[in-house]
Design a protein around this motif. Structure first.
Motif, short mmCIF file in Angstrom:
data_model
loop_
_atom_site.label_atom_id
_atom_site.label_comp_id
_atom_site.label_asym_id
_atom_site.label_seq_id
_atom_site.Cartn_x
_atom_site.Cartn_y
_atom_site.Cartn_z
N LEU A 298 49.12 45.59 39.21
CA LEU A 298 49.99 46.50 38.47
C LEU A 298 50.75 47.42 39.42
CD1 LEU A 298 50.85 47.39 35.62
CD2 LEU A 298 48.97 49.05 35.70
N LEU A 299 50.09 47.90 40.45
CA LEU A 299 50.76 48.76 41.45
C LEU A 299 51.86 47.99 42.18
CD1 LEU A 299 47.78 50.78 42.95
CD2 LEU A 299 49.67 51.66 41.58
N ILE A 300 51.61 46.74 42.51
CA ILE A 300 52.63 45.93 43.19
C ILE A 300 53.84 45.74 42.28
CG2 ILE A 300 53.14 43.66 44.16
CD1 ILE A 300 50.17 43.56 45.05
N ILE A 301 53.61 45.46 41.01
CA ILE A 301 54.72 45.32 40.07
C ILE A 301 55.48 46.64 39.92
CG2 ILE A 301 55.29 44.95 37.63
CD1 ILE A 301 53.18 42.76 37.60
N LEU A 302 54.75 47.75 39.84
CA LEU A 302 55.38 49.06 39.75
C LEU A 302 56.24 49.33 40.99
CD1 LEU A 302 55.68 51.89 38.42
CD2 LEU A 302 53.66 52.56 39.72
N GLY A 303 55.71 49.03 42.16
CA GLY A 303 56.47 49.22 43.39
C GLY A 303 57.71 48.35 43.43
N ILE B 199 49.38 52.28 68.00
CA ILE B 199 50.66 51.73 67.54
C ILE B 199 50.44 50.84 66.33
CG2 ILE B 199 52.52 50.14 68.15
CD1 ILE B 199 52.32 51.33 71.02
N LEU B 200 49.41 49.99 66.37
CA LEU B 200 49.13 49.11 65.24
C LEU B 200 48.83 49.90 63.98
CD1 LEU B 200 46.96 46.29 66.85
CD2 LEU B 200 49.25 46.06 65.90
N VAL B 201 48.05 50.96 64.11
CA VAL B 201 47.68 51.75 62.93
C VAL B 201 48.86 52.60 62.45
CG1 VAL B 201 46.22 53.63 62.09
CG2 VAL B 201 45.22 51.76 63.40
N LEU B 202 49.48 53.36 63.34
CA LEU B 202 50.55 54.27 62.93
C LEU B 202 51.83 53.55 62.53
CD1 LEU B 202 50.14 57.21 65.48
CD2 LEU B 202 49.40 57.10 63.11
N ASP B 203 52.28 52.60 63.36
CA ASP B 203 53.53 51.92 63.07
C ASP B 203 53.35 50.69 62.17
OD1 ASP B 203 55.04 53.71 64.49
OD2 ASP B 203 54.93 52.58 66.35
N GLY B 204 52.27 49.96 62.37
CA GLY B 204 52.06 48.75 61.59
C GLY B 204 51.48 49.02 60.22
N LEU B 205 50.39 49.75 60.16
CA LEU B 205 49.71 49.98 58.89
C LEU B 205 50.30 51.14 58.10
CD1 LEU B 205 47.35 49.02 57.14
CD2 LEU B 205 45.92 50.69 58.30
N LEU B 206 50.51 52.26 58.74
CA LEU B 206 50.98 53.45 58.04
C LEU B 206 52.51 53.59 58.01
CD1 LEU B 206 48.32 56.03 59.25
CD2 LEU B 206 48.36 54.70 57.14
N GLN B 207 53.23 52.71 58.72
CA GLN B 207 54.70 52.69 58.71
C GLN B 207 55.29 54.07 59.03
OE1 GLN B 207 56.74 49.85 58.03
NE2 GLN B 207 54.80 48.87 58.53
N ILE C 296 47.10 44.87 51.16
CA ILE C 296 46.10 45.05 52.22
C ILE C 296 44.71 45.20 51.61
CG2 ILE C 296 45.32 46.64 54.04
CD1 ILE C 296 47.69 44.87 54.82
N PHE C 297 44.59 45.92 50.50
CA PHE C 297 43.31 46.05 49.81
C PHE C 297 42.77 44.68 49.42
CE2 PHE C 297 41.38 45.97 45.57
CZ PHE C 297 40.17 46.56 45.87
N ARG C 298 43.61 43.84 48.83
CA ARG C 298 43.17 42.50 48.42
C ARG C 298 42.77 41.67 49.62
NH1 ARG C 298 44.95 40.90 43.05
NH2 ARG C 298 43.88 38.97 43.56
N LEU C 299 43.50 41.80 50.73
CA LEU C 299 43.15 41.08 51.96
C LEU C 299 41.78 41.51 52.48
CD1 LEU C 299 43.97 39.24 54.43
CD2 LEU C 299 44.82 41.34 55.46
N SER D 211 54.68 51.62 50.28
CA SER D 211 53.23 51.80 50.24
C SER D 211 52.61 51.34 48.93
CB SER D 211 52.88 53.28 50.47
OG SER D 211 53.30 53.67 51.76
N ILE D 212 53.32 51.56 47.83
CA ILE D 212 52.81 51.13 46.52
C ILE D 212 52.69 49.61 46.47
CG2 ILE D 212 53.39 51.02 44.05
CD1 ILE D 212 54.47 53.86 44.31
N ILE D 213 53.53 48.92 47.24
CA ILE D 213 53.44 47.46 47.30
C ILE D 213 52.48 47.01 48.41
CG2 ILE D 213 54.76 45.36 47.79
CD1 ILE D 213 57.19 46.81 46.56
N PHE D 214 52.59 47.61 49.56
CA PHE D 214 51.88 47.15 50.76
C PHE D 214 50.37 47.40 50.70
CE2 PHE D 214 50.54 48.08 55.21
CZ PHE D 214 50.71 46.80 55.72
#
Length: 184
Positions: free
Chosen positions: A118-123, A46-54, A76-79, A69-72
């Motif tokens: 840049l991806l976060i700004i694009l999203g 549930i954590l992976v499918l619903d939380g991470l992959l939405q 997560i990568f930076r974290l 996803s382009i924002i999220f």
């Protein structure tokens, strides 16, 4: 440093509290059910499918899932990058990989951090366009209404990061490798 340590401790306490709440929820309904490996696998699923992959958002709207996803995922990568750098600095402080993760002037770090920003700004830009386009026909059930000020706040945080990065590079005399931070 103390601030980061306290933030990580508060995060871990909050995460433990949520996990304890989730694990105790089933005990109220059926006292015979015991916690076992199957329950743990289901929670992780549930954590992976619903939380991470939405997964629920993907079922409802592919377009909104892509924008999210382009924002999220860059966040997560930076974290994950920061946590890996922290763990490496605690256990392998003399290792070159540790310092390349911590060095903001490292070509890989500079490039990936600017790319993720840049991806976060694009999203965020795509989200604003999507909201304007679908303002009248936004009738997707079970999804929260998007708020404009959140997009603005997120964009300001990222843009401020680029400005501060540019100021840091300028004040340190453009160190070797800082050119890979192509926006800052």
């Amino acid at each position: 440093d103390i601030t980061s340590t306290l933030a990580v401790i508060i995060f871990l306490i909050g995460t433990a509290g949520i996990l304890l709440t989730w694990l105790s929820a089933g005990k109220r309904h059926d006292k015979r059910k015991k916690f076992n490996l199957t329950v743990l696998v289901n929670i992780l699923k549930i954590l992976v499918l619903d939380g991470l992959l939405q997964k629920r958002l993907l079922k409802v709207s592919l377009r909104r899932w892509i924008i999210h996803s382009i924002i999220f995922f860059p966040i997560i990568f930076r974290l994950v990058w920061g946590m890996a750098a922290l763990i490496l600095s605690l256990h392998y402080p003399g290792w070159d990989t540790t310092w390349s993760k911590l060095d903001k002037n490292s070509p890989l770090t500079g490039f990936l951090f600017d790319l993720s920003g840049l991806l976060i700004i694009l999203g965020g830009y795509m989200m604003i366009l999507d909201k304007r386009k679908d303002r009248k026909r936004n009738n997707i059930q079970d999804l929260p209404e998007s708020r404009s000020y959140i997009h603005i706040l997120l964009g300001l945080i990222i843009i401020t990061g680029f400005i501060l990065e540019g100021a840091r590079i300028s004040l340190t005399g453009s160190p070797v490798g800082s050119g890979y931070a192509f926006i800052g």
